[in-house]
Every structure is written in structure tokens, then in C-alpha cells.
Write an enzyme that holds these catalytic residues in place. Sequence first.
Site, short mmCIF file in Angstrom:
data_model
loop_
_atom_site.label_atom_id
_atom_site.label_comp_id
_atom_site.label_asym_id
_atom_site.label_seq_id
_atom_site.Cartn_x
_atom_site.Cartn_y
_atom_site.Cartn_z
N ARG A 46 -18.94 -37.56 -42.80
CA ARG A 46 -19.19 -36.12 -42.88
C ARG A 46 -20.45 -35.71 -42.13
NH1 ARG A 46 -18.53 -34.06 -49.00
NH2 ARG A 46 -18.83 -32.09 -47.91
N ASP A 87 -14.60 -34.49 -42.24
CA ASP A 87 -14.50 -34.32 -43.68
C ASP A 87 -13.05 -34.64 -44.03
OD1 ASP A 87 -14.17 -33.49 -46.29
OD2 ASP A 87 -15.30 -31.63 -46.06
N VAL A 88 -12.85 -35.73 -44.75
CA VAL A 88 -11.48 -36.23 -44.97
C VAL A 88 -10.63 -35.27 -45.79
CG1 VAL A 88 -12.19 -38.64 -44.75
CG2 VAL A 88 -12.10 -37.58 -47.02
N LYS A 141 -12.37 -51.91 -52.31
CA LYS A 141 -12.27 -51.65 -53.75
C LYS A 141 -13.31 -50.60 -54.16
CE LYS A 141 -15.30 -54.98 -56.08
NZ LYS A 141 -15.84 -54.24 -57.21
N HIS A 171 -14.19 -59.11 -50.82
CA HIS A 171 -15.11 -59.81 -49.92
C HIS A 171 -15.40 -61.24 -50.36
CE1 HIS A 171 -18.20 -58.30 -52.82
NE2 HIS A 171 -18.82 -59.41 -52.50
N LYS A 175 -15.96 -65.55 -48.19
CA LYS A 175 -17.06 -66.51 -48.31
C LYS A 175 -16.58 -67.91 -47.92
CE LYS A 175 -19.54 -63.92 -51.89
NZ LYS A 175 -20.79 -63.76 -51.14
N ASP A 228 -15.09 -54.22 -63.04
CA ASP A 228 -15.91 -54.37 -61.84
C ASP A 228 -15.85 -55.77 -61.25
OD1 ASP A 228 -17.85 -53.66 -59.86
OD2 ASP A 228 -19.43 -54.54 -61.09
N HIS A 233 -12.72 -60.08 -58.22
CA HIS A 233 -13.35 -61.31 -57.74
C HIS A 233 -12.98 -62.53 -58.58
CE1 HIS A 233 -15.45 -58.59 -55.25
NE2 HIS A 233 -16.44 -58.31 -56.05
N LYS A 327 -24.52 -58.56 -66.02
CA LYS A 327 -25.71 -58.06 -65.34
C LYS A 327 -26.95 -58.47 -66.12
CE LYS A 327 -23.81 -54.18 -62.75
NZ LYS A 327 -24.23 -54.76 -61.46
#
Length: 476
Positions: A46, A87-88, A141, A171, A175, A228, A233, A327
Site C-alpha cells: 500500500r 491496495d489489495v 501462514k 518455513h 531448515k 501458532d 511447525h 514462550k
Amino acid sequence: MEKKADTLILFGATGDLSQRMLLPSLCALDADDLLAEDLRIVGTARSELSDGEFRDMARKAIEQYLPDHRRGSMAQFLNRLTYSQLDVTTPDGYRELADKVGKDREIAIFLSTAPSLFEPTIKGLAEHGLADSNSRICLEKPLGTDLESSCQINDAVAAAFPESRIFRIDHYLGKETVQNLIALRFANMFFEPLWNSQHIEHVQITVGETVGLEGRADFYESAGALRDMVQNHMLQLLALVAMEPPGSFDAGAVRDEKVKVLRALREMEPQESVTGQYRKGAVDGQPVAGYDEELGRDSNVETFVALKAHIDNWRWQGVPFYLRTGKRMPERVTEIVVQFRCVPHSIFPNARLKQNRMVIGIQPEENIHLSMMAKVPGIEQEGMTLRQVPLDITMPDAFTGKHKRIAYERLLLDLIEGHQTLFVRRDEVEAQWRWIDSIRAVWDKEGREPKTYAAGSWGPSKAIALAERDGVSWHD
């Protein structure tokens, strides 16, 4: 898909992911002469930028996030870049983007935007000739928050692109050590015959993060640790550990075997999952606030999950897979631990034998560590003294002269060249969501509230008990 793309379109080209990962990865590929000379890269977002301003932004990002020795000719790479404001949500900018791309191009599109923008973006691409048989699309994602929303996103994409031209990125699959897991299992005769319930006692997969919210409060409140990390993953790592040998390294063959594992996951019992949320504590010797303090309000969202999973098939019957992620853990680590069974009979009466264990480190260091029993040097009158010794394979040491790559390098190159093996197929995504939804349904039914744990610890005490009641200790 055999034809290489000659045009790469980056949606969200001024965003954080583009600056930290995508542009540095593409520059590194260019420096290694892995990009075709005629490949053009068109950024779109944008922001109102000229080609020159976009190149200057890219240069600063590359200088910040890519080491000097990996940059090559910066000018050569920057000359590939052009920019088109878009702007999509409005149709106006797609015509300009189509004009910039030109006719008769092989196009690869990397969509790094919010999932809520996927549908209008794909509609705009289709209406302006950018979603034809010469185009492929890569999706970053998160792909939904549950099975229903994931299906809606996949349906919107499938309206313009067939499955053979859809690249869903995780991703972690880029690795080196994750890819090396495939090589370890299927290129070495002495591992695969042992890779089953007869010889393996249990498997642990840990993804620990030291960070907290880092400005992602809105996203994390809608996701939590289960969505998440586990949904994508960790389940991809589990599938690679547990899948049957594919007939080839072909995308279809590999992904067929992964989805079989995901569909064989048993629905979880309430006592087989633990949730947690961090409170204030210390990480790396520095005091940090709790999740509720960072958020500014109370919340029931989990920042830690520990699970005991089972795969109901012949190879893995009776072998628990322990998964944990959180976390504000004591260290940043992603690893897979394969615990082998005890030898059936010991001939060493004075020795305490320890089980063989393989630890596959994925981050921050990529390595493979195998522990085994060996004789301690010396002359003894009776029996032998044995000790556990390590056999280590550290990637930089094993392959002299090879530098550590950003995971996105492999995946961007595969997108450009049309190789889908390291990307996730729709039926995989939906099998993952189906299992995750069943866990959340159990939590909702019992009104599950996460247990608190101090930042800088390995989660609530119940997570330790989850493994220890089976006589298992987490690999810390």
C-alpha cells in the site's frame, strides 16, 4: 510443474517478513548465482514508493539482516527490483501491476498478507490475468484459526489456482536439519530398520521461545500456542519423523506419507494435554513481565502447551510422542529427541546401561547428537567399566565451506522453480486442523484455564508430570 518463473511478485513487500527474510534470502540466492539472469522481482504494497525508493528500502534491509559475505553484488540484485503500489481491497492497482509484469510471463506470487485479504487479492489477480495457467501462488501462514476457516481460505485460493500451483509455506521445512531428517532416515541403512515401536521407546519434540508478545498481541490472542506452533511447525516435524518411506522424493509421494501420519493421530484424552501462561520472571538474567501485564488485561490464552500424542498405525503403536512449546522459556531451542529402548539383556553385571538417544537440533544450532555406550579405557580385573559417549555431527563442521542459509532461501528457490515437495498440501493442512480442533473441543468442554508458570522456566509443573508418570523426563 517444470517451467521456472521469470517474474516473482512479492505482496506485502514493505512489511517485516519481506525486510527480515524474503529480500535478504533473494539477495543471497542471487549472490550464489542460483537465480536466472532474467528473473524480475516486483514488490507491491500500500505504501507509495518509486522503484528507486523500494530499492533503497531493500538495500537497507539487506545490510541489516544479511551478513556482508553473503551479499554478492548488491547492485546486480537491486536492479532486479521494481515496485507497484497496490491496495489489495480495491481493483485500481491490479491493472498497473499487470502492466508492470507484462504479457506471457511465468509468474510466482508470494502472498504475505493477512488471511482476510486472500480472497480480494486472488479475485483481483484473476480479473487481471495474473492467475492463469502461467502463475503459481505461495501462501504464508496463518491459514485460518480452525478447520472451517482454513477450508474457506483454501476454497478461495482454489477458485483461481489448482492444487498443483498452490504452495503453502511452513518455513521449518526449509531448515537444513529438517531436510536432513529425511536424508538421515532414508539414506542410511542402519537407521530405518530401527525406526519403529520395537526399538524406539518415545519421541520428544520441543519448540522453546525466550520471547514474549513482541507486538503480536492481537494475533496471539486469536491463536495461542496450540494454533501458532503445534498446528503447523510441530505437526510437520512429527509427520517427517513418523512417516513411512515414500517411493521417491517426488512432492506427491512425500506428502502422501505425511498426510497418512496426520490422519492416524488419535484423539487426545483430557489428561494428555497441559496448558500454561507465563507470569513475570527472568529470562537470560533479565526481569520480564507476565503475559497479562504485557497484554494489559486478563486472558485465558495459552502461551505454553504440552501434549502426549499417539499415532495409531503398525509402526508406532504404543510409542508416545511428547510435544511441548512455549514462550518465555529458559532458552530458544527447537529439537527432536528419539529415545531408543533398552538392550533386551545386559552382559555387563557391573555396568548401568543407558539407552541410546538421538537429539536432532534444529535451532539455534543445527546438529545431530547420538549417545551410545562405550568402554572406559583401562585394564580391569573383572568386567568392564562402561560410559555413555556422544557422537556429534555439527552441520558447519561436517560440511566445510557451506554457510548457514536462511530457511526461506530454499523455499523461495523451490517456488520459483516449481518444486512442491517442501510445501504443505491442502489435505495435510486440514488433517492438522481436524486434530487441533478436537483438542480445543476438549478444552472448551471442561472450561480449561491455563496453569501459570514463571517466565524463564520450562512451563507449569503439570507438564513435567505429563511425562514423568510414564517414567520419562523431558530433555532440558
